[in-house]
Write an enzyme that holds these catalytic residues in place. Structure first.
Site, mmCIF file in Angstrom:
data_model
loop_
_atom_site.group_PDB
_atom_site.id
_atom_site.type_symbol
_atom_site.label_atom_id
_atom_site.label_comp_id
_atom_site.label_asym_id
_atom_site.label_seq_id
_atom_site.Cartn_x
_atom_site.Cartn_y
_atom_site.Cartn_z
ATOM 1 N N THR A 18 60.719 57.626 9.954
ATOM 2 C CA THR A 18 59.591 58.549 10.174
ATOM 3 C C THR A 18 59.592 59.056 11.744
ATOM 4 O OG1 THR A 18 58.214 57.104 8.826
ATOM 5 C CG2 THR A 18 56.959 58.730 10.262
ATOM 6 N N GLU A 135 57.170 55.341 26.145
ATOM 7 C CA GLU A 135 55.753 55.744 25.849
ATOM 8 C C GLU A 135 55.540 55.533 24.557
ATOM 9 O OE1 GLU A 135 52.464 56.697 26.701
ATOM 10 O OE2 GLU A 135 53.439 57.525 28.349
ATOM 11 N N VAL A 138 53.483 52.419 22.438
ATOM 12 C CA VAL A 138 52.276 52.034 22.558
ATOM 13 C C VAL A 138 51.333 53.098 22.162
ATOM 14 C CG1 VAL A 138 50.188 51.008 23.814
ATOM 15 C CG2 VAL A 138 52.760 50.434 24.395
ATOM 16 N N GLY A 140 51.041 55.416 19.886
ATOM 17 C CA GLY A 140 51.455 56.958 19.543
ATOM 18 C C GLY A 140 51.623 57.745 20.228
ATOM 19 N N ILE A 142 49.157 58.866 22.502
ATOM 20 C CA ILE A 142 48.299 58.597 23.627
ATOM 21 C C ILE A 142 49.219 58.613 24.861
ATOM 22 C CG2 ILE A 142 46.486 57.570 24.700
ATOM 23 C CD1 ILE A 142 45.342 56.909 21.784
ATOM 24 N N GLU A 196 54.256 49.953 9.434
ATOM 25 C CA GLU A 196 55.675 49.460 9.928
ATOM 26 C C GLU A 196 56.283 49.158 8.513
ATOM 27 O OE1 GLU A 196 56.591 48.948 13.163
ATOM 28 O OE2 GLU A 196 54.921 50.012 13.290
ATOM 29 N N ASP A 207 51.543 43.576 15.389
ATOM 30 C CA ASP A 207 51.837 45.058 15.984
ATOM 31 C C ASP A 207 51.114 45.317 17.116
ATOM 32 O OD1 ASP A 207 53.407 47.853 15.804
ATOM 33 O OD2 ASP A 207 51.240 48.154 15.747
ATOM 34 N N LYS A 211 52.086 45.483 21.190
ATOM 35 C CA LYS A 211 51.602 46.420 22.112
ATOM 36 C C LYS A 211 50.721 46.105 23.421
ATOM 37 C CE LYS A 211 51.836 49.857 18.249
ATOM 38 N NZ LYS A 211 51.161 50.376 17.069
ATOM 39 N N GLY A 311 52.401 58.140 12.684
ATOM 40 C CA GLY A 311 52.644 59.344 12.167
ATOM 41 C C GLY A 311 53.891 59.808 12.966
HETATM 42 N N1 HSE Z 1 52.480 50.788 12.364
HETATM 43 C C1 HSE Z 1 52.191 51.334 13.683
HETATM 44 C C2 HSE Z 1 50.735 51.645 13.442
HETATM 45 C C3 HSE Z 1 52.805 52.560 14.046
HETATM 46 O O1 HSE Z 1 50.189 51.419 12.344
HETATM 47 O O2 HSE Z 1 49.872 51.606 14.504
HETATM 48 C C4 HSE Z 1 52.822 52.857 15.432
HETATM 49 O O3 HSE Z 1 53.323 51.986 16.346
#
Ligand code: HSE
Length: 434
Positions: A18, A135, A138, A140, A142, A196, A207, A211, A311
């Protein structure tokens, strides 16, 4: 042959899922702005994939090679920087370690690797004087890493509180707004490319926890041991609690929280847990795959960051920002702190305090509420609200108690006493952020 063309940055990309696919798309579609911003072309020389036969949704430029041999990226003297978006820890660690040995700069989205095995990589990047940027790891799109490392560098951070996982937030939003069941909502998040490869990382809180470890490092300049972080996910959250919380004026969100505990510079109170968030709080209005982080800092005050947390293009946007920084040959500032990071002192979870929501399935009979209230009072817990929704034809009812601020330890003791006295079929509790 080394790249001695000052007009280009030659990169190798590890991973064409992705995020890797999103990066290829963005490199092509936004070529003009990239060149105007950094004065160089970013040339994708080679892509590392696990399966050469797999059909891909993106079209690579004609000169770009595809390989399944990681040394063709790490050992190629012409490649300046490696982008690692394969995920997982073992291969990614080998790749980054070897690439640093060969003098490459690194851009990675791998929060699990940096949270659990990051310290040796930061040490090696420092020793080799290479840039290690992350970057995209954490929240996406932002720009929270940059914000903590650079924009807020002169502040003491008091606390950070966030929704750090897009998949869980998507699932909770769909369960709240559309009454979807958990499995259907999760499948939708997977279909949209938010989850993921192993979605249990998302819904079991790991996850978010990865982060949070990175944010703690950036905000407080300490390394918090991942294995000591209290982590609770949303897998067992029931539609009934989502509905009851909503009636009381709250949304249930998966929260990552860290604050300076105050006893010393290095003591951190942190955890990942589902919590009730008041409808009046901005975090409650973060919907779908969006992420948000609320930061309190001594000079800057209160800040709220909101954006797409998962995304292809949102995450690729963060990866590309890091590549532009490498292309500008910024000086390495990988952890945001000048000295090696000390270990965090860990504030005991049992001493953490909060208001709580508690739901029990109990008999609708005289004395039940008295007994529960007695167990709570014995631990010094004061209640702010009680709600019982009697259902016709059922002798068992959901009884909801909202408490004033108390400690985790007192709550656990009260729950044990209630269990022993009343044997409720079900008893759950969540922190409440008001
Ligand atoms: N799987 C993660 C989420 C993707 O849903 O936030 C971004 O790290």
């Amino acid at each position: 042959m080394a790249n001695d063309n000052a007009d280009s940055l030659i990169i190798g990309l590890a991973g064409l899922g992705t995020v890797g696919g999103g990066l290829v798309t963005l490199l092509q579609s936004n070529r003009d702005i990239i060149e105007r911003r950094c004065g160089k072309k970013i040339v994708l020389k080679r892509v590392l994939v696990h399966n050469l036969q797999k059909k891909r949704h993106v079209t690579l430029a004609s000169g770009t090679e595809v390989t399944d041999d990681l040394t063709r990226l790490t050992d190629d003297p012409e490649i300046d920087a490696i982008v690692e978006v394969i995920g997982g820890q073992t291969t990614a660690q080998t790749l980054i370690d070897r690439a640093l040995d060969h003098g490459k700069h690194i851009v990675t989205a791998n929060k699990a690797l940096l949270a659990e095995r990051g310290l040796p990589l930061f040490a090696k990047a420092k020793e080799k004087n290479r840039i290690l940027r992350y970057e995209a790891s954490v929240a996406g799109a932002i720009p929270i890493v940059q914000a903590l490392k650079d924009s807020l560098a002169s502040n003491h951070i008091h606390s950070l509180l966030g929704i750090l996982n897009g998949t869980s937030n998507y699932v909770l939003s769909q369960m709240t707004a559309d009454n979807l069941d958990f499995a259907t909502a999760l499948q939708q998040a997977q279909d949209k490319g938010y989850a993921e490869a192993d979605p249990s990382l998302d819904i079991d809180g790991f996850d978010s926890a990865h982060k949070l470890i990175l944010l703690i490092r950036l905000a407080f300049g300490v390394h918090y041991d991942f294995s000591k972080l209290p982590i609770q996910g949303i897998r067992n959250l029931s539609a009934m609690d989502i509905r009851l919380a909503n009636q009381l004026g709250y949304h249930i969100k998966l929260i990552g929280s860290a604050k300076a505990a105050g006893k010393s510079d290095h003591e951190i109170e942190a955890g990942v847990f589902p919590a009730l968030v008041s409808h009046s709080f901005l975090l409650a209005r973060v919907e779908g795959a969006f992420n948000a982080i609320h930061i309190k800092a001594d000079a800057a005050g209160s800040l709220f960051f909101h954006g797409r947390g998962a995304g292809d293009l949102p995450t690729a946007s963060a990866v590309l920002a890091d590549l532009l920084a490498v292309a500008r040959e910024e000086y390495p500032n990988n952890t945001g702190f000048a000295l090696d990071l000390p270990k965090a002192e860990i504030f005991p979870e049992a001493e953490s305090s909060s208001c709580y929501y508690m739901r029990l399935m109990v008999d609708d009979a005289p004395g039940v509420l008295r007994d529960i209230a007695g167990c709570m009072a014995a631990e010094g817990i004061s209640m702010s609200h009680v709600m019982q929704r009697t259902q016709d034809g059922f002798s068992e009812v959901p009884l909801v108690l909202m408490t004033h601020e108390t400690t985790e330890c007192a709550m656990q003791k009260a729950k044990q006493a209630i269990s022993a006295k009343l044997h409720p079929r079900e008893m759950v509790s969540f922190k409440v952020l008001a």
